[in-house]
Motif scaffolding. Structure first.
Motif, PDB file in Angstrom:
ATOM      1  N   PHE A 168       0.833  -1.208   0.000  1.00  0.00           N
ATOM      2  CA  PHE A 168       0.000   0.000   0.000  1.00  0.00           C
ATOM      3  C   PHE A 168       0.867   1.258   0.000  1.00  0.00           C
ATOM      4  N   THR A 169       1.840   1.301   0.906  1.00  0.00           N
ATOM      5  CA  THR A 169       2.728   2.466   1.002  1.00  0.00           C
ATOM      6  C   THR A 169       3.497   2.667  -0.298  1.00  0.00           C
ATOM      7  N   HIS A 170       3.990   1.572  -0.854  1.00  0.00           N
ATOM      8  CA  HIS A 170       4.775   1.654  -2.086  1.00  0.00           C
ATOM      9  C   HIS A 170       3.917   2.167  -3.240  1.00  0.00           C
ATOM     10  N   TYR A 172       0.725   3.706  -3.230  1.00  0.00           N
ATOM     11  CA  TYR A 172      -0.060   4.927  -3.093  1.00  0.00           C
ATOM     12  C   TYR A 172       0.680   6.098  -2.461  1.00  0.00           C
ATOM     13  N   ILE A 173       1.763   5.846  -1.768  1.00  0.00           N
ATOM     14  CA  ILE A 173       2.507   6.943  -1.144  1.00  0.00           C
ATOM     15  C   ILE A 173       3.833   7.165  -1.877  1.00  0.00           C
ATOM     16  N   MET A 174       4.640   6.101  -2.003  1.00  0.00           N
ATOM     17  CA  MET A 174       5.928   6.256  -2.684  1.00  0.00           C
ATOM     18  C   MET A 174       5.752   6.589  -4.165  1.00  0.00           C
ATOM     19  N   HIS A 175       4.777   5.953  -4.809  1.00  0.00           N
ATOM     20  CA  HIS A 175       4.487   6.267  -6.208  1.00  0.00           C
ATOM     21  C   HIS A 175       3.356   7.283  -6.297  1.00  0.00           C
ATOM     22  N   GLY A 234       4.517  -5.165  -4.075  1.00  0.00           N
ATOM     23  CA  GLY A 234       4.825  -5.930  -2.873  1.00  0.00           C
ATOM     24  C   GLY A 234       6.280  -6.360  -2.856  1.00  0.00           C
ATOM     25  N   MET A 235       6.674  -7.066  -1.806  1.00  0.00           N
ATOM     26  CA  MET A 235       8.054  -7.515  -1.727  1.00  0.00           C
ATOM     27  C   MET A 235       8.140  -9.022  -1.568  1.00  0.00           C
ATOM     28  N   LEU A 236       7.483  -9.573  -0.577  1.00  0.00           N
ATOM     29  CA  LEU A 236       7.603 -11.006  -0.304  1.00  0.00           C
ATOM     30  C   LEU A 236       6.586 -11.833  -1.070  1.00  0.00           C
ATOM     31  N   ILE A 237       5.429 -11.238  -1.351  1.00  0.00           N
ATOM     32  CA  ILE A 237       4.370 -11.943  -2.067  1.00  0.00           C
ATOM     33  C   ILE A 237       4.228 -11.291  -3.434  1.00  0.00           C
TER      34      ILE A 237
END
Length: 149
Positions: free
Chosen positions: A23-25, A27-30, A138-141
């Motif tokens: 979510f952070t990646h 909607y916030i980071m991008h 995501g990172m792990l999934i």
């Protein structure tokens, strides 16, 4: 029974953090903080550190607040939550910064099914240098299609 509840809160927090990272990646980071994240996609400086590294501070503070509430206010569930956030942060650092981006030259020879899939998904994410049209936040999934040979 108490250990089961404690471990459930810890593991629930750890796995919830994968959603929070996505979510952070996305909607916030991008999104509105792209100015801090863009140097991760397109390095525009000579420093080892990236402006993107500032994002870990937010979750570190949340984890520290949880440890404080557990230690000084005796809120028992804050310890497994704080440790779950910390464990995810450590995992993120090991997988993203060390394994995928090789900021430290470790885990270079990891070439199992999962490692290849995570690397492929992240490579596709970084194919997009801009703020929009990204995928695989995501990172792990990551989607199963990246695990196919």
């Amino acid at each position: 029974m108490q250990l089961f509840i404690w471990l459930s809160v810890f593991l629930g927090t750890f796995f919830f953090m994968e959603f929070m990272a996505w979510f952070t990646h996305k909607y916030i980071m991008h999104g509105f903080l792209w100015s801090l994240h863009k140097d991760h996609h397109h390095k525009d400086h000579d420093s080892w550190f990236e402006r993107n590294d500032a994002f870990f501070i937010f979750y570190a503070l949340v984890s520290i607040i949880c440890f404080y509430l557990w230690s000084y206010e005796n809120v028992w569930f804050c310890l497994p939550i704080g440790l779950g956030i910390f464990a995810y942060g450590l995992t993120y650092f090991l997988v993203h910064d060390i394994f995928i981006h090789q900021r430290f030259k470790l885990f270079r020879n990891a070439n199992n099914w999962y490692a290849r899939g995570v690397r492929r998904a992240h490579k596709i994410h970084h194919k997009h240098l801009g703020k929009h049209k990204g995928e695989n936040y995501g990172m792990l999934i990551v989607p199963l299609k990246y695990f196919k040979n």
